[in-house]
Design a protein around this motif. Structure first.
Motif, PDB file in Angstrom:
ATOM      1  N   VAL A 385       0.864  -1.201   0.000  1.00 57.54           N
ATOM      2  CA  VAL A 385       0.000   0.000   0.000  1.00 57.54           C
ATOM      3  C   VAL A 385       0.900   1.250   0.000  1.00 57.54           C
ATOM      4  O   VAL A 385       2.049   1.194   0.461  1.00 57.54           O
ATOM      5  CB  VAL A 385      -0.956   0.041   1.224  1.00 57.54           C
ATOM      6  N   PRO A 386       0.373   2.395  -0.507  1.00 59.82           N
ATOM      7  CA  PRO A 386       1.216   3.597  -0.586  1.00 59.82           C
ATOM      8  C   PRO A 386       1.862   3.965   0.748  1.00 59.82           C
ATOM      9  O   PRO A 386       3.022   4.386   0.777  1.00 59.82           O
ATOM     10  CB  PRO A 386       0.235   4.679  -1.052  1.00 59.82           C
ATOM     11  N   GLY A 387       1.143   3.812   1.857  1.00 58.51           N
ATOM     12  CA  GLY A 387       1.684   4.233   3.149  1.00 58.51           C
ATOM     13  C   GLY A 387       2.899   3.450   3.596  1.00 58.51           C
ATOM     14  O   GLY A 387       3.677   3.912   4.427  1.00 58.51           O
ATOM     15  N   ALA A 388       3.084   2.235   3.075  1.00 47.55           N
ATOM     16  CA  ALA A 388       4.157   1.385   3.613  1.00 47.55           C
ATOM     17  C   ALA A 388       5.106   0.818   2.561  1.00 47.55           C
ATOM     18  O   ALA A 388       6.145   0.268   2.912  1.00 47.55           O
ATOM     19  CB  ALA A 388       3.549   0.220   4.399  1.00 47.55           C
ATOM     20  N   ALA A 389       4.771   0.947   1.282  1.00 47.97           N
ATOM     21  CA  ALA A 389       5.536   0.208   0.271  1.00 47.97           C
ATOM     22  C   ALA A 389       7.006   0.637   0.187  1.00 47.97           C
ATOM     23  O   ALA A 389       7.891  -0.186  -0.040  1.00 47.97           O
ATOM     24  CB  ALA A 389       4.871   0.366  -1.096  1.00 47.97           C
ATOM     25  N   TYR A 390       7.278   1.931   0.387  1.00 49.64           N
ATOM     26  CA  TYR A 390       8.640   2.461   0.219  1.00 49.64           C
ATOM     27  C   TYR A 390       9.551   1.924   1.324  1.00 49.64           C
ATOM     28  O   TYR A 390       9.239   2.062   2.516  1.00 49.64           O
ATOM     29  CB  TYR A 390       8.552   3.984   0.261  1.00 49.64           C
ATOM     30  N   TYR A 391      10.630   1.276   0.971  1.00 49.90           N
ATOM     31  CA  TYR A 391      11.689   0.783   1.857  1.00 49.90           C
ATOM     32  C   TYR A 391      11.264  -0.415   2.717  1.00 49.90           C
ATOM     33  O   TYR A 391      12.001  -1.372   2.823  1.00 49.90           O
ATOM     34  CB  TYR A 391      12.207   1.905   2.777  1.00 49.90           C
ATOM     35  N   THR A 392      10.105  -0.377   3.365  1.00 53.68           N
ATOM     36  CA  THR A 392       9.747  -1.372   4.399  1.00 53.68           C
ATOM     37  C   THR A 392      10.216  -2.774   4.033  1.00 53.68           C
ATOM     38  O   THR A 392       9.836  -3.310   2.995  1.00 53.68           O
ATOM     39  CB  THR A 392       8.220  -1.396   4.628  1.00 53.68           C
ATOM     40  N   LYS A 393      11.011  -3.380   4.914  1.00 47.75           N
ATOM     41  CA  LYS A 393      11.578  -4.705   4.626  1.00 47.75           C
ATOM     42  C   LYS A 393      10.890  -5.818   5.404  1.00 47.75           C
ATOM     43  O   LYS A 393      10.877  -6.954   4.980  1.00 47.75           O
ATOM     44  CB  LYS A 393      13.047  -4.731   5.037  1.00 47.75           C
ATOM     45  N   TRP A 394      10.431  -5.487   6.603  1.00 46.68           N
ATOM     46  CA  TRP A 394       9.863  -6.495   7.484  1.00 46.68           C
ATOM     47  C   TRP A 394       8.410  -6.138   7.729  1.00 46.68           C
ATOM     48  O   TRP A 394       8.123  -5.098   8.311  1.00 46.68           O
ATOM     49  CB  TRP A 394      10.621  -6.540   8.819  1.00 46.68           C
ATOM     50  N   ILE A 395       7.503  -6.999   7.272  1.00 47.74           N
ATOM     51  CA  ILE A 395       6.080  -6.773   7.540  1.00 47.74           C
ATOM     52  C   ILE A 395       5.626  -7.971   8.366  1.00 47.74           C
ATOM     53  O   ILE A 395       5.757  -9.122   7.943  1.00 47.74           O
ATOM     54  CB  ILE A 395       5.251  -6.649   6.236  1.00 47.74           C
ATOM     55  N   ILE A 396       5.151  -7.683   9.576  1.00 46.63           N
ATOM     56  CA  ILE A 396       4.871  -8.741  10.545  1.00 46.63           C
ATOM     57  C   ILE A 396       3.397  -8.676  10.926  1.00 46.63           C
ATOM     58  O   ILE A 396       2.879  -7.598  11.233  1.00 46.63           O
ATOM     59  CB  ILE A 396       5.736  -8.539  11.818  1.00 46.63           C
ATOM     60  N   ALA A 397       2.727  -9.835  10.903  1.00 46.77           N
ATOM     61  CA  ALA A 397       1.340  -9.892  11.379  1.00 46.77           C
ATOM     62  C   ALA A 397       1.324 -10.592  12.727  1.00 46.77           C
ATOM     63  O   ALA A 397       1.968 -11.639  12.897  1.00 46.77           O
ATOM     64  CB  ALA A 397       0.464 -10.637  10.379  1.00 46.77           C
ATOM     65  N   VAL A 398       0.618  -9.984  13.691  1.00 47.66           N
ATOM     66  CA  VAL A 398       0.437 -10.612  15.007  1.00 47.66           C
ATOM     67  C   VAL A 398      -1.050 -10.661  15.321  1.00 47.66           C
ATOM     68  O   VAL A 398      -1.849  -9.944  14.701  1.00 47.66           O
ATOM     69  CB  VAL A 398       1.190  -9.822  16.112  1.00 47.66           C
ATOM     70  N   ASP A 399      -1.432 -11.518  16.278  1.00 44.93           N
ATOM     71  CA  ASP A 399      -2.846 -11.616  16.643  1.00 44.93           C
ATOM     72  C   ASP A 399      -3.285 -10.399  17.451  1.00 44.93           C
ATOM     73  O   ASP A 399      -2.466  -9.594  17.894  1.00 44.93           O
ATOM     74  CB  ASP A 399      -3.078 -12.886  17.470  1.00 44.93           C
ATOM     75  N   GLU A 400      -4.606 -10.332  17.690  1.00 45.58           N
ATOM     76  CA  GLU A 400      -5.173  -9.154  18.365  1.00 45.58           C
ATOM     77  C   GLU A 400      -4.793  -9.063  19.836  1.00 45.58           C
ATOM     78  O   GLU A 400      -4.976  -8.020  20.462  1.00 45.58           O
ATOM     79  CB  GLU A 400      -6.699  -9.134  18.210  1.00 45.58           C
ATOM     80  N   ASP A 401      -4.252 -10.144  20.409  1.00 41.54           N
ATOM     81  CA  ASP A 401      -3.840 -10.070  21.819  1.00 41.54           C
ATOM     82  C   ASP A 401      -2.395  -9.584  21.950  1.00 41.54           C
ATOM     83  O   ASP A 401      -1.819  -9.604  23.038  1.00 41.54           O
ATOM     84  CB  ASP A 401      -3.998 -11.435  22.510  1.00 41.54           C
ATOM     85  N   VAL A 402      -1.809  -9.141  20.847  1.00 38.46           N
ATOM     86  CA  VAL A 402      -0.431  -8.622  20.877  1.00 38.46           C
ATOM     87  C   VAL A 402      -0.471  -7.137  20.513  1.00 38.46           C
ATOM     88  O   VAL A 402      -1.035  -6.766  19.480  1.00 38.46           O
ATOM     89  CB  VAL A 402       0.461  -9.394  19.877  1.00 38.46           C
ATOM     90  N   GLU A 403       0.078  -6.290  21.386  1.00 36.92           N
ATOM     91  CA  GLU A 403       0.076  -4.849  21.139  1.00 36.92           C
ATOM     92  C   GLU A 403       1.219  -4.516  20.150  1.00 36.92           C
ATOM     93  O   GLU A 403       2.398  -4.709  20.486  1.00 36.92           O
ATOM     94  CB  GLU A 403       0.269  -4.123  22.484  1.00 36.92           C
ATOM     95  N   PRO A 404       0.873  -4.029  18.953  1.00 37.24           N
ATOM     96  CA  PRO A 404       1.929  -3.841  17.945  1.00 37.24           C
ATOM     97  C   PRO A 404       2.958  -2.780  18.314  1.00 37.24           C
ATOM     98  O   PRO A 404       4.073  -2.794  17.799  1.00 37.24           O
ATOM     99  CB  PRO A 404       1.163  -3.438  16.682  1.00 37.24           C
ATOM    100  N   THR A 405       2.601  -1.838  19.216  1.00 29.92           N
ATOM    101  CA  THR A 405       3.568  -0.800  19.591  1.00 29.92           C
ATOM    102  C   THR A 405       4.520  -1.294  20.686  1.00 29.92           C
ATOM    103  O   THR A 405       5.436  -0.567  21.062  1.00 29.92           O
ATOM    104  CB  THR A 405       2.854   0.468  20.111  1.00 29.92           C
TER     105      THR A 405
END
Ligand SMILES: Cc1cc2nc3c(=O)[nH]c(=O)nc-3n(C[C@H](O)[C@H](O)[C@H](O)COP(=O)(O)O)c2cc1C
Length: 528
Positions: A385-405
């Motif tokens: 997506v435009p917001g993340a495509a530039y440079y981003t190397k690591w895209i990680i999915a976690v479940d809803e019980d994990v706080e992404p910040t």
């Protein structure tokens, strides 16, 4: 020279840098350095050292060596979430996720600037033109030992007009001092000012430039974000601030000038005028491209307030980088919006970790898995997506019980829910930058690659996946209510995961029940 009167306007105004500094000082987050400090390397070095500690203060150098009459501000936002919150008009104690949510809301708002007469504009305390211009007299700093020169513009707002549509862009781009009358303007390929310059040159015409070097940090926050070509960043400043930006007319160009900026230049780039500039210590924590040609700005006027404050952005490894924590929040907000627009359901949060090359390198998505392939879909979409495509190397999915910040929780999910042999996919030849040190030899840049990492519970076995240890909600509520009585400081920490009795079977029982538990899912899929 104009002798201005400061006439307050009726219109609400975006608070200027001085007001912002007052608020920051009241928070106890401003250090006034009254010792003489050299803008060449010393200020950069001190900012880097101070920035090593979380919540590090802004630094106002009141006696720059060789720069009487000027003050230099560094570490404006840096790694202080409180100052980022103040800049966005939010309570200082806001959490990263609260700031991401507020950014999502406010970035949708627009309020056009208001024009005020030049004599009412504080930036016109002093205006010089012609032979009185001397860029060398301004104490522009050299940030790093191998920088190609002194940079007046790092935390700046640069305005150019699209020769075709007339639309005015505001971007944050570095500007190196060449001599009394010239500065360089470095703009990456595809960025708006570069497109405007290229178009003017194709038409055989010069192009006007205005650059503000002492700015409210909100201008840097929005100037460093990519907006659609037909949306004005100036309107977005008003939208986020809840009050219009005050602008005024210049004396040498037809571009708007932020009326409350500390120091502004007007200038012109003649057709095909370039000069060598760089290198520059970058947001990756490495020097960027070697010295190369960049458009050359001939300065035609300088406007400044009395005792102007120059704003400077140190680019460095985390946590000393100016554009890491705020950019992480802004990028997360944009990426989340992009996923929403695509209709990806169940997203609970998005974060772009600031330690990953200042938010550029990693995106974490937390989601409630609703169907087979859902996490893989979210990962693949977030990667492009435009917001993340530039440079981003690591895209990680976690479940809803994990706080992404929360980096600790994300690493826990990587260590307990991701099986590398099955859960990592690679995208090749993706959008990247000349500044990525891992793409070698350098001449082969700027293509990159991306790893999509599924750190969610394996959906195929979600009903039998090992249960996490979690406290009961009722017990948590009782204990949280008695927190201080129990002799504990502050409030109870927020938890995302609680014990559920319906998951309370033994692993052995669960394994036996698994085929049944999966049946409805299989049926649903079959019926599509
Ligand atoms: C402090 C700072 C310095 C930056 N310097 C540059 C630069 O020298 N050149 C550049 O192309 N982008 C630079 N950026 C990134 C741009 O601001 C960003 O790409 C933005 O989208 C540019 O605006 P535009 O989309 O209107 O072109 C910088 C960002 C920050 C925060």
């Amino acid at each position: 020279m104009i002798a201005p009167k400061h006439v307050p306007t009726e219109a609400a105004v975006v608070a200027d840098l001085r007001e912002w500094l007052g608020r920051v000082e009241a928070l106890g987050e401003l250090v006034r350095v009254s010792e003489v400090v050299d803008p060449n390397e010393e200020m950069g070095a001190l900012t880097y050292m101070v920035g090593k500690r979380a919540g590090s203060p802004a630094l106002l150098f009141e006696k720059p060596k060789g720069g009487a009459g000027y003050r230099l501000l560094w570490n404006l936002l840096g790694n202080s979430r409180r100052r980022i919150a103040v800049t966005l008009g939010e309570p200082p104690h806001s959490s990263p996720m609260e700031l991401i949510r507020c950014m999502r809301k406010k970035l949708k708002l627009r309020l056009p600037p208001v024009a005020i007469p030049p004599e009412a504009a504080p930036v016109n305390d002093r205006v010089v033109t012609g032979s009185a211009i001397d860029m060398n007299a301004i104490p522009a700093p050299q940030h790093w030992p191998l920088d190609g020169g002194r940079y007046i513009g790092t935390c700046d707002a640069v305005f150019t007009r699209d020769p075709d549509s007339g639309y005015v862009n505001m971007g944050t781009y570095r500007m190196m001092v060449h001599d009394e009358h010239h500065v360089g303007l470095y703009v990456s390929p595809g960025k708006d000012a570069r497109l405007h310059i290229a178009r003017a040159w194709e038409m055989g015409r010069p192009i006007e430039v205005v650059a503000a070097f002492g700015i409210h940090p909100l201008l840097m926050v929005l100037g460093s974000m990519t907006f659609p070509k037909n949306e004005s960043e100036l309107d977005a400043v008003g939208g986020v601030a809840g009050a219009p930006l005050e602008v005024t007319r210049g004396v040498a160009t037809d571009l708007p000038i932020p009326a409350r900026a500390e120091l502004v230049i007007e200038g012109i780039i003649r057709p095909n005028a370039t000069r060598l500039e760089g290198p520059f210590g970058e947001f990756t924590g490495y020097y960027g491209r070697p010295e190369a040609s960049a458009p050359l700005v001939e300065v035609t006027a300088i406007h400044s307030r009395n005792q102007p404050i120059l704003t400077n952005a140190l680019m460095a490894d985390y946590p000393s980088c100016e554009m890491a924590d705020y950019y992480a929040i802004a990028k997360a907000a944009r990426t989340w919006d992009d996923l929403d627009r695509l209709g990806i359901p169940g997203i609970r949060g998005v974060y772009a970790h600031p330690a990953a090359a200042s938010g550029f390198g990693m995106v974490v998505i937390s989601l409630e898995q609703r169907y087979a392939g859902h996490a893989a879909q979210a990962l693949a979409c977030a990667a492009q997506v435009p917001g993340a495509a530039y440079y981003t190397k690591w895209i990680i999915a976690v479940d809803e019980d994990v706080e992404p910040t929360d980096t600790d929780q994300v690493i826990w999910a990587l260590a307990t829910r991701c099986n590398p042999v099955k859960d990592i996919d690679i995208l090749r030849n993706t959008w990247s930058t000349w500044l990525d040190p891992t793409q070698n030899p350098p001449e082969e840049r700027p293509w990159g690659s991306k790893a999509l990492i599924n750190a969610c519970k394996e959906h195929r076995y979600i009903s039998t996946f090992s249960k996490r240890t979690a406290v009961r909600r009722e017990i948590y509520d009782q204990l949280a209510a008695r927190w201080q009585k129990l002799g504990l400081a502050g409030d109870a920490p927020e938890l995302l995961a609680f014990h559920r009795d319906d998951e309370g079977r033994s692993l052995h029982e669960a394994a036996e029940l698994a085929p049944k538990a999966r049946q409805p899912e299989a049926k649903r899929e079959g019926s599509k």
